[in-house]
Design a protein around this motif. Sequence first.
Motif, PDB file in Angstrom:
ATOM      1  N   ASP A   1       0.837  -1.196   0.000  1.00 26.63           N
ATOM      2  CA  ASP A   1       0.000   0.000   0.000  1.00 26.63           C
ATOM      3  C   ASP A   1       0.875   1.249   0.000  1.00 26.63           C
ATOM      4  O   ASP A   1       2.084   1.173   0.109  1.00 26.63           O
ATOM      5  CB  ASP A   1      -0.924   0.014   1.212  1.00 26.63           C
ATOM      6  CG  ASP A   1      -0.154   0.128   2.529  1.00 26.63           C
ATOM      7  OD1 ASP A   1       1.092   0.030   2.518  1.00 26.63           O
ATOM      8  OD2 ASP A   1      -0.798   0.308   3.560  1.00 26.63           O
ATOM      9  N   ARG A   2       0.212   2.409  -0.143  1.00 24.86           N
ATOM     10  CA  ARG A   2       0.898   3.702  -0.091  1.00 24.86           C
ATOM     11  C   ARG A   2       0.339   4.487   1.078  1.00 24.86           C
ATOM     12  O   ARG A   2      -0.874   4.472   1.318  1.00 24.86           O
ATOM     13  CB  ARG A   2       0.679   4.483  -1.384  1.00 24.86           C
ATOM     14  CG  ARG A   2       1.407   3.893  -2.574  1.00 24.86           C
ATOM     15  CD  ARG A   2       0.979   4.558  -3.880  1.00 24.86           C
ATOM     16  NE  ARG A   2       1.187   5.982  -3.943  1.00 24.86           N
ATOM     17  CZ  ARG A   2       2.274   6.574  -4.446  1.00 24.86           C
ATOM     18  NH1 ARG A   2       3.248   5.841  -4.944  1.00 24.86           N
ATOM     19  NH2 ARG A   2       2.381   7.885  -4.484  1.00 24.86           N
TER      20      ARG A   2
ATOM     21  N   GLU B   1       1.359  10.131   1.826  1.00 24.10           N
ATOM     22  CA  GLU B   1       1.533  10.718   0.497  1.00 24.10           C
ATOM     23  C   GLU B   1       1.529  12.249   0.568  1.00 24.10           C
ATOM     24  O   GLU B   1       0.800  12.843   1.349  1.00 24.10           O
ATOM     25  CB  GLU B   1       0.429  10.243  -0.437  1.00 24.10           C
ATOM     26  CG  GLU B   1       0.513   8.751  -0.703  1.00 24.10           C
ATOM     27  CD  GLU B   1      -0.543   8.272  -1.659  1.00 24.10           C
ATOM     28  OE1 GLU B   1      -0.420   8.571  -2.861  1.00 24.10           O
ATOM     29  OE2 GLU B   1      -1.480   7.609  -1.200  1.00 24.10           O
TER      30      GLU B   1
ATOM     31  N   THR C   1      -2.059   7.751  -8.260  1.00 19.83           N
ATOM     32  CA  THR C   1      -2.722   6.481  -8.000  1.00 19.83           C
ATOM     33  C   THR C   1      -1.966   5.399  -8.761  1.00 19.83           C
ATOM     34  O   THR C   1      -1.392   5.661  -9.823  1.00 19.83           O
ATOM     35  CB  THR C   1      -4.197   6.494  -8.433  1.00 19.83           C
ATOM     36  OG1 THR C   1      -4.270   6.819  -9.823  1.00 19.83           O
ATOM     37  CG2 THR C   1      -4.993   7.518  -7.646  1.00 19.83           C
TER      38      THR C   1
ATOM     39  N   ASP D   1      -2.534   1.671 -10.393  1.00 19.03           N
ATOM     40  CA  ASP D   1      -3.582   0.711 -10.729  1.00 19.03           C
ATOM     41  C   ASP D   1      -3.127  -0.722 -10.445  1.00 19.03           C
ATOM     42  O   ASP D   1      -1.989  -0.951 -10.017  1.00 19.03           O
ATOM     43  CB  ASP D   1      -4.063   0.889 -12.167  1.00 19.03           C
ATOM     44  CG  ASP D   1      -3.030   0.546 -13.234  1.00 19.03           C
ATOM     45  OD1 ASP D   1      -2.086  -0.221 -12.959  1.00 19.03           O
ATOM     46  OD2 ASP D   1      -3.185   1.046 -14.366  1.00 19.03           O
TER      47      ASP D   1
ATOM     48  N   HIS E   1       1.413   4.005 -12.845  1.00 16.93           N
ATOM     49  CA  HIS E   1       1.223   5.180 -12.010  1.00 16.93           C
ATOM     50  C   HIS E   1       0.480   6.258 -12.796  1.00 16.93           C
ATOM     51  O   HIS E   1       0.836   6.550 -13.935  1.00 16.93           O
ATOM     52  CB  HIS E   1       2.578   5.712 -11.532  1.00 16.93           C
ATOM     53  CG  HIS E   1       3.253   4.818 -10.559  1.00 16.93           C
ATOM     54  ND1 HIS E   1       3.643   3.540 -10.866  1.00 16.93           N
ATOM     55  CD2 HIS E   1       3.592   5.016  -9.272  1.00 16.93           C
ATOM     56  CE1 HIS E   1       4.203   2.984  -9.807  1.00 16.93           C
ATOM     57  NE2 HIS E   1       4.186   3.860  -8.819  1.00 16.93           N
ATOM     58  N   HIS E   2      -0.528   6.852 -12.165  1.00 23.54           N
ATOM     59  CA  HIS E   2      -1.345   7.893 -12.800  1.00 23.54           C
ATOM     60  C   HIS E   2      -1.354   9.127 -11.913  1.00 23.54           C
ATOM     61  O   HIS E   2      -1.746   9.066 -10.756  1.00 23.54           O
ATOM     62  CB  HIS E   2      -2.781   7.396 -13.006  1.00 23.54           C
ATOM     63  CG  HIS E   2      -2.860   6.124 -13.786  1.00 23.54           C
ATOM     64  ND1 HIS E   2      -2.833   6.095 -15.168  1.00 23.54           N
ATOM     65  CD2 HIS E   2      -2.925   4.829 -13.378  1.00 23.54           C
ATOM     66  CE1 HIS E   2      -2.896   4.837 -15.567  1.00 23.54           C
ATOM     67  NE2 HIS E   2      -2.957   4.048 -14.504  1.00 23.54           N
TER      68      HIS E   2
ATOM     69  N   TRP F   1      -2.708  12.848 -10.906  1.00 26.41           N
ATOM     70  CA  TRP F   1      -3.873  13.730 -11.024  1.00 26.41           C
ATOM     71  C   TRP F   1      -3.558  15.053 -10.326  1.00 26.41           C
ATOM     72  O   TRP F   1      -2.767  15.096  -9.399  1.00 26.41           O
ATOM     73  CB  TRP F   1      -5.135  13.077 -10.448  1.00 26.41           C
ATOM     74  CG  TRP F   1      -5.043  12.691  -9.000  1.00 26.41           C
ATOM     75  CD1 TRP F   1      -4.616  11.493  -8.495  1.00 26.41           C
ATOM     76  CD2 TRP F   1      -5.353  13.501  -7.872  1.00 26.41           C
ATOM     77  NE1 TRP F   1      -4.644  11.517  -7.114  1.00 26.41           N
ATOM     78  CE2 TRP F   1      -5.099  12.740  -6.717  1.00 26.41           C
ATOM     79  CE3 TRP F   1      -5.815  14.804  -7.719  1.00 26.41           C
ATOM     80  CZ2 TRP F   1      -5.310  13.230  -5.430  1.00 26.41           C
ATOM     81  CZ3 TRP F   1      -6.024  15.300  -6.437  1.00 26.41           C
ATOM     82  CH2 TRP F   1      -5.772  14.500  -5.317  1.00 26.41           C
TER      83      TRP F   1
END
Length: 114
Positions: free
Chosen positions: A68-69, A72, A95, A97, A102-103, A105
């Motif tokens: 998990d992260r 942040e 995020t 997936d 890595h995405h 935003w």
Amino acid sequence: MGQRTIADEGRWGGDGEVVGRSATLFTAAFDQTTGVGTYVAMESFEGFLCGRAGSFNFAHSATTSGSDRSAEFFTVVPTSGTGELTGIHGAGGITVDGEGAHHIWFDYELPTAG
């Protein structure tokens, strides 16, 4: 502990809201055996954001326990915007997936175009 620089070029977001290139400087303390660690990154973007040309910098970091992260952090560096992105400010996040992609935003504000 390690450090690396990454350059990326492309189109982010399916609608082409962000088009350009970025360079990232990563520093991390990471145990590859357990997948536990923390990274800190400074990233510089140059291109188009909603059709407005310019550049800006942002910083991000996170900790992982292997699955998990947490802890942040993501912010646009104040006063780093240039060109039509002058005055940009805000935050964002990353995020990851199910396939590990890595995405990024953004939740940002820009002064009204003049």
